[in-house]
Design an enzyme around this catalytic site. Structure first.
Site, short mmCIF file in Angstrom:
data_model
loop_
_atom_site.label_atom_id
_atom_site.label_comp_id
_atom_site.label_asym_id
_atom_site.label_seq_id
_atom_site.Cartn_x
_atom_site.Cartn_y
_atom_site.Cartn_z
N SER A 132 0.69 -4.96 2.75
CA SER A 132 1.06 -4.06 3.37
C SER A 132 0.01 -3.16 3.83
CB SER A 132 2.17 -3.53 2.45
OG SER A 132 2.57 -2.29 3.24
N TYR A 146 4.15 0.45 -5.37
CA TYR A 146 4.20 -0.44 -4.39
C TYR A 146 2.57 -0.38 -3.72
CZ TYR A 146 5.39 -2.68 -0.04
OH TYR A 146 5.52 -3.57 1.01
#
Length: 237
Positions: A132, A146
């Protein structure tokens, strides 16, 4: 013949969104594709039926199940690890067990899958991890765990590139920004905030990410390894 005729591909996390687009791209180009799913059996059945790929249920939070799935897949030409998990909210309020689950899916599974695949992978094989842009940039609160997990993938790729390079096996991380999926729809409540960070003010399409993955898996990318490939409309610029 198409681009991946005769190639064996395993996609961990292929029933929805980016993963489903990756499965369909490889299958359309002639590969023999197997993909895993866990919580979306109906979606997995649809992807399998429409692409010709094989769906197998595997929990990416279960280390031994991940290792077994990769081992039982035999020599792979391409491994794609797309399965992921996210927790949102104040870090002070998040349960330790939930954080550990996230790390098992987002960090442990990619590591163990990549290492296990490399045991049988032929020279010139490809390992591609879906990370990501949040591994590089985290512009909002509530996503520390995350971001941690996605940054860890960068070290994974750089390190294994050294270990596997002598065999011509490459490992790369694809880092999407906002992509229009069920998990992050373009018409969702975060749209304006996310687009405000971007030069191209739209969500990306899963097929665009699949295109980058296909290039990294192909012959033109044989000299590309240990690298991060961001596809984010300049979200992180």
């Amino acid at each position: 013949m198409t681009g991946f005729e005769g190639k064996r591909v395993l996609v961990l996390g292929g029933s929805r969104g980016i993963g489903a687009a990756i499965v369909r791209r490889f299958a359309a180009e002639g590969a023999a594709v197997t993909f895993t799913f866990y919580g979306s059996p109906g979606a997995a059945e649809d992807v399998a039926a429409t692409s010709g790929a094989t769906a197998v249920r595997t929990d990416s939070a279960d280390r031994d199940a991940v290792i077994a799935r990769v081992r039982e897949s035999g020599p792979l030409d391409v491994l794609v690890v797309n399965s992921g998990y996210a927790i949102f909210g104040d870090a002070l309020d998040q349960a330790p067990d939930a954080i550990d689950h996230l790390l098992r899916v987002n960090v442990h599974a990619p590591y163990h899958a990549a290492v296990e695949a490399a045991r049988q992978m032929p020279a010139g094989g490809r390992i591609i991890i879906i990370g990501s842009v949040n591994g590089d940039r985290m512009p909002v609160p509530g996503m520390a765990s995350y971001a941690l997990s996605k940054s860890a993938l960068q070290g994974l790729a750089r390190g294994l590139a050294r270990d596997l390079g002598p065999r011509g096996i490459t490992i790369n991380v694809v880092q999407p920004g906002p992509i229009d999926t069920d998990a992050n729809p373009e018409d969702g409540p975060m749209r304006d905030l996310m687009h405000g960070f971007m030069a191209i003010k739209r969500h990306g399409r899963p097929e665009e990410v699949a295109g980058m993955v296909a290039w990294l898996a192909g012959p033109e990318a044989g000299f590309v390894t240990g690298a991060m490939h961001t596809i984010d409309g300049a979200f992180g610029a």
